[in-house]
Design a protein around this motif. Structure first.
Motif, PDB file in Angstrom:
ATOM      1  N   GLN A  56     -10.305  29.697 -21.957  1.00 49.77           N
ATOM      2  CA  GLN A  56     -10.899  28.544 -20.648  1.00 49.77           C
ATOM      3  C   GLN A  56      -9.757  27.518 -20.407  1.00 49.77           C
ATOM      4  OE1 GLN A  56     -12.306  29.209 -23.709  1.00 49.77           O
ATOM      5  NE2 GLN A  56     -14.739  29.681 -23.402  1.00 49.77           N
ATOM      6  N   THR A  57      -8.940  27.221 -21.349  1.00 50.11           N
ATOM      7  CA  THR A  57      -7.804  26.390 -21.163  1.00 50.11           C
ATOM      8  C   THR A  57      -6.830  27.192 -20.399  1.00 50.11           C
ATOM      9  OG1 THR A  57      -8.387  25.116 -23.006  1.00 50.11           O
ATOM     10  CG2 THR A  57      -5.983  24.883 -22.013  1.00 50.11           C
ATOM     11  N   LEU A  58      -6.154  28.213 -21.025  1.00 47.24           N
ATOM     12  CA  LEU A  58      -5.597  29.226 -20.075  1.00 47.24           C
ATOM     13  C   LEU A  58      -5.982  29.415 -18.769  1.00 47.24           C
ATOM     14  CD1 LEU A  58      -2.690  30.542 -20.566  1.00 47.24           C
ATOM     15  CD2 LEU A  58      -3.814  32.554 -21.053  1.00 47.24           C
ATOM     16  N   SER A  59      -7.162  29.563 -18.475  1.00 47.86           N
ATOM     17  CA  SER A  59      -7.779  29.871 -17.151  1.00 47.86           C
ATOM     18  C   SER A  59      -7.373  28.506 -16.326  1.00 47.86           C
ATOM     19  CB  SER A  59      -9.216  30.036 -17.189  1.00 47.86           C
ATOM     20  OG  SER A  59      -9.789  30.262 -15.872  1.00 47.86           O
ATOM     21  N   LEU A  60      -7.644  27.370 -16.951  1.00 53.85           N
ATOM     22  CA  LEU A  60      -7.389  26.247 -15.928  1.00 53.85           C
ATOM     23  C   LEU A  60      -5.834  26.066 -15.648  1.00 53.85           C
ATOM     24  CD1 LEU A  60      -9.298  23.367 -18.082  1.00 53.85           C
ATOM     25  CD2 LEU A  60      -9.801  24.640 -15.551  1.00 53.85           C
ATOM     26  N   TYR A  61      -4.975  26.643 -16.528  1.00 51.42           N
ATOM     27  CA  TYR A  61      -3.469  26.467 -16.209  1.00 51.42           C
ATOM     28  C   TYR A  61      -3.124  27.671 -15.136  1.00 51.42           C
ATOM     29  CZ  TYR A  61      -2.581  24.654 -20.971  1.00 51.42           C
ATOM     30  OH  TYR A  61      -2.772  23.901 -22.438  1.00 51.42           O
ATOM     31  N   ARG A  62      -3.993  28.707 -15.327  1.00 50.21           N
ATOM     32  CA  ARG A  62      -3.537  29.726 -14.279  1.00 50.21           C
ATOM     33  C   ARG A  62      -4.007  29.403 -12.808  1.00 50.21           C
ATOM     34  NH1 ARG A  62      -6.100  35.213 -15.348  1.00 50.21           N
ATOM     35  NH2 ARG A  62      -4.668  35.805 -13.677  1.00 50.21           N
ATOM     36  N   ASN A  63      -5.079  28.682 -12.839  1.00 48.06           N
ATOM     37  CA  ASN A  63      -5.548  28.336 -11.623  1.00 48.06           C
ATOM     38  C   ASN A  63      -5.123  26.669 -10.918  1.00 48.06           C
ATOM     39  OD1 ASN A  63      -7.340  30.488 -11.295  1.00 48.06           O
ATOM     40  ND2 ASN A  63      -8.879  29.500 -12.575  1.00 48.06           N
ATOM     41  N   GLY A  64      -4.308  26.303 -11.678  1.00 46.31           N
ATOM     42  CA  GLY A  64      -3.334  25.094 -11.374  1.00 46.31           C
ATOM     43  C   GLY A  64      -4.480  23.874 -11.614  1.00 46.31           C
ATOM     44  N   GLN A  65      -5.433  23.905 -12.256  1.00 43.12           N
ATOM     45  CA  GLN A  65      -6.421  23.099 -12.586  1.00 43.12           C
ATOM     46  C   GLN A  65      -6.021  22.068 -13.808  1.00 43.12           C
ATOM     47  OE1 GLN A  65     -10.019  25.386 -12.882  1.00 43.12           O
ATOM     48  NE2 GLN A  65     -10.557  24.849 -10.675  1.00 43.12           N
ATOM     49  N   SER A  66      -5.070  22.472 -14.430  1.00 45.13           N
ATOM     50  CA  SER A  66      -4.323  21.725 -15.629  1.00 45.13           C
ATOM     51  C   SER A  66      -3.170  22.200 -15.936  1.00 45.13           C
ATOM     52  CB  SER A  66      -5.327  21.853 -16.850  1.00 45.13           C
ATOM     53  OG  SER A  66      -4.924  21.045 -18.103  1.00 45.13           O
ATOM     54  N   MET A  69       1.017  -1.273  -0.128  1.00 39.12           N
ATOM     55  CA  MET A  69       0.044   0.156   0.092  1.00 39.12           C
ATOM     56  C   MET A  69       0.907   1.224   0.061  1.00 39.12           C
ATOM     57  SD  MET A  69      -2.715   1.252   2.850  1.00 39.12           S
ATOM     58  CE  MET A  69      -4.297   0.825   1.980  1.00 39.12           C
ATOM     59  N   THR A  70       0.686   2.035  -0.854  1.00 37.49           N
ATOM     60  CA  THR A  70       1.330   3.585  -0.863  1.00 37.49           C
ATOM     61  C   THR A  70       0.875   4.385  -0.260  1.00 37.49           C
ATOM     62  OG1 THR A  70       0.760   3.961  -3.106  1.00 37.49           O
ATOM     63  CG2 THR A  70       2.478   2.652  -3.344  1.00 37.49           C
ATOM     64  N   ASN A  71       1.627   5.429   0.066  1.00 40.77           N
ATOM     65  CA  ASN A  71       0.933   6.562   1.072  1.00 40.77           C
ATOM     66  C   ASN A  71       0.739   7.820  -0.015  1.00 40.77           C
ATOM     67  OD1 ASN A  71       0.434   5.108   3.117  1.00 40.77           O
ATOM     68  ND2 ASN A  71       2.350   5.927   4.182  1.00 40.77           N
ATOM     69  N   GLN A  72      -0.027   7.789  -0.916  1.00 43.17           N
ATOM     70  CA  GLN A  72      -0.053   9.187  -1.784  1.00 43.17           C
ATOM     71  C   GLN A  72      -1.055   9.988  -1.267  1.00 43.17           C
ATOM     72  OE1 GLN A  72      -0.916   7.470  -5.784  1.00 43.17           O
ATOM     73  NE2 GLN A  72       1.167   7.806  -6.266  1.00 43.17           N
ATOM     74  N   VAL A  73      -0.686  11.358  -1.385  1.00 46.74           N
ATOM     75  CA  VAL A  73      -1.612  12.667  -0.942  1.00 46.74           C
ATOM     76  C   VAL A  73      -1.867  13.131  -2.393  1.00 46.74           C
ATOM     77  CG1 VAL A  73      -1.761  14.576   0.175  1.00 46.74           C
ATOM     78  CG2 VAL A  73      -0.282  12.852   1.058  1.00 46.74           C
ATOM     79  N   LYS A  74      -3.194  13.113  -2.503  1.00 47.49           N
ATOM     80  CA  LYS A  74      -3.741  13.509  -3.802  1.00 47.49           C
ATOM     81  C   LYS A  74      -4.402  15.067  -3.609  1.00 47.49           C
ATOM     82  CE  LYS A  74      -5.554   9.394  -6.208  1.00 47.49           C
ATOM     83  NZ  LYS A  74      -6.575   8.971  -7.093  1.00 47.49           N
ATOM     84  N   LYS A  75      -3.816  15.729  -4.397  1.00 50.16           N
ATOM     85  CA  LYS A  75      -4.035  17.218  -4.449  1.00 50.16           C
ATOM     86  C   LYS A  75      -5.352  17.559  -4.987  1.00 50.16           C
ATOM     87  CE  LYS A  75      -0.018  19.909  -3.261  1.00 50.16           C
ATOM     88  NZ  LYS A  75       0.743  21.032  -3.832  1.00 50.16           N
ATOM     89  N   ASN A  76      -6.228  18.089  -4.593  1.00 49.56           N
ATOM     90  CA  ASN A  76      -7.467  18.419  -5.479  1.00 49.56           C
ATOM     91  C   ASN A  76      -6.877  20.016  -6.228  1.00 49.56           C
ATOM     92  OD1 ASN A  76      -8.049  20.839  -3.965  1.00 49.56           O
ATOM     93  ND2 ASN A  76      -9.499  19.670  -2.520  1.00 49.56           N
ATOM     94  N   SER A  77      -7.756  20.388  -6.991  1.00 49.44           N
ATOM     95  CA  SER A  77      -7.360  21.333  -8.014  1.00 49.44           C
ATOM     96  C   SER A  77      -7.110  22.697  -7.309  1.00 49.44           C
ATOM     97  CB  SER A  77      -8.356  21.400  -9.075  1.00 49.44           C
ATOM     98  OG  SER A  77      -9.612  21.845  -8.661  1.00 49.44           O
ATOM     99  N   ASN A  78      -8.057  23.077  -6.063  1.00 43.49           N
ATOM    100  CA  ASN A  78      -7.808  24.175  -4.987  1.00 43.49           C
ATOM    101  C   ASN A  78      -6.287  24.214  -4.504  1.00 43.49           C
ATOM    102  OD1 ASN A  78     -10.369  24.907  -5.934  1.00 43.49           O
ATOM    103  ND2 ASN A  78     -11.398  24.005  -4.050  1.00 43.49           N
ATOM    104  N   ASP A  79      -5.814  23.028  -4.157  1.00 46.22           N
ATOM    105  CA  ASP A  79      -4.631  23.002  -3.531  1.00 46.22           C
ATOM    106  C   ASP A  79      -3.439  23.573  -4.675  1.00 46.22           C
ATOM    107  OD1 ASP A  79      -5.286  20.063  -1.641  1.00 46.22           O
ATOM    108  OD2 ASP A  79      -5.623  22.220  -1.254  1.00 46.22           O
ATOM    109  N   ARG A  80      -3.598  23.233  -5.884  1.00 47.48           N
ATOM    110  CA  ARG A  80      -2.744  23.693  -6.941  1.00 47.48           C
ATOM    111  C   ARG A  80      -2.582  24.922  -7.485  1.00 47.48           C
ATOM    112  NH1 ARG A  80       0.114  19.242  -8.006  1.00 47.48           N
ATOM    113  NH2 ARG A  80      -0.868  17.149  -7.992  1.00 47.48           N
ATOM    114  N   TYR A  81      -3.499  25.875  -6.620  1.00 46.11           N
ATOM    115  CA  TYR A  81      -3.428  27.198  -7.287  1.00 46.11           C
ATOM    116  C   TYR A  81      -2.229  27.986  -6.945  1.00 46.11           C
ATOM    117  CZ  TYR A  81      -5.056  32.003  -7.467  1.00 46.11           C
ATOM    118  OH  TYR A  81      -5.168  33.370  -7.952  1.00 46.11           O
ATOM    119  N   ASN A  82      -1.566  27.455  -5.703  1.00 45.00           N
ATOM    120  CA  ASN A  82      -0.382  28.205  -5.428  1.00 45.00           C
ATOM    121  C   ASN A  82       0.858  27.389  -5.635  1.00 45.00           C
ATOM    122  OD1 ASN A  82      -1.397  30.458  -4.232  1.00 45.00           O
ATOM    123  ND2 ASN A  82      -1.971  29.293  -2.377  1.00 45.00           N
TER     124      ASN A  82
END
Length: 191
Positions: A44-54, A1-14
């Motif tokens: 819209q794609t660029l917005s995803l880049y800026r917000n860390g969602q993609s 079992m691996t201990n992976q922490v998944k970040k949601n997209s809100n965590d990637r903003y910074n």
């Protein structure tokens, strides 16, 4: 079992890339729509880049880097390949390294020390490092006083904890500056 922490997209903003992308866009004044056009994606794609969602594909990263005149390394890590060794060795950010380079190229007036001369003197002075350590301690004292619970403040209701620690911090900084001026040959009159 691996201990992976998944970040949601809100965590990637910074995260590094979206933060640097936002900073570069703000610094240059380019709009989301215009940059999207430059790198051939939808706004819209660029917005995803800026917000860390993609994350952009490698070819889009290269286009973004070219547009802003930075390296892909800088976009992804916050440190350009030119400054990687300095950053690793000294723990300085890209901005700090660039500011030091800029201060070194600043012209001085006849016979006057440059900004780099002052920075070099500070960084060569052991008292400066002690000042920084003490400054951090005193700033923490101000933060603690600011966050004191009403119960603690009630123990000495006539005492202004926050005001005292701020005054102490100001006096500490003022004394350090005065000592630095004296070291550099400028006597300060006694009050």
């Amino acid at each position: 079992m691996t201990n992976q922490v998944k970040k949601n997209s809100n965590d990637r903003y910074n995260d590094t890339f979206p933060t640097i992308l936002r900073e570069l866009m703000e610094k240059t004044g380019i709009t989301q729509k215009d940059l999207a056009e430059v790198i051939d994606v939808r706004p819209q794609t660029l917005s995803l880049y800026r917000n860390g969602q993609s994350q952009p594909l490698p070819d889009k990263l290269v286009l973004i880097a070219r547009h802003f005149g930075v390296s892909v390394d800088y976009l992804l890590t916050g440190i350009s390949s030119d400054n990687m060794d300095v950053s690793k060795e000294l723990g300085l950010s890209e901005t700090s390294i660039e500011m030091l380079k800029r201060s070194n190229s600043t012209e001085n007036f006849d016979g006057m020390p440059t900004v780099s001369d002052y920075i070099n003197n500070l960084l060569s002075d052991g008292e400066f490092y002690q000042f920084i350590e003490d400054l951090i301690f005193k700033v923490n004292g101000v933060q603690c006083a600011t966050n004191m619970t009403p119960e603690v403040k009630q123990k000495l209701p006539q005492f202004n904890y926050e005001g005292y620690y701020i005054w102490e911090l100001q006096m500490f900084i003022q004394e350090f500056i005065k000592n630095q001026l004296v070291k550099n040959g400028l006597e300060i009159e006694k009050e």
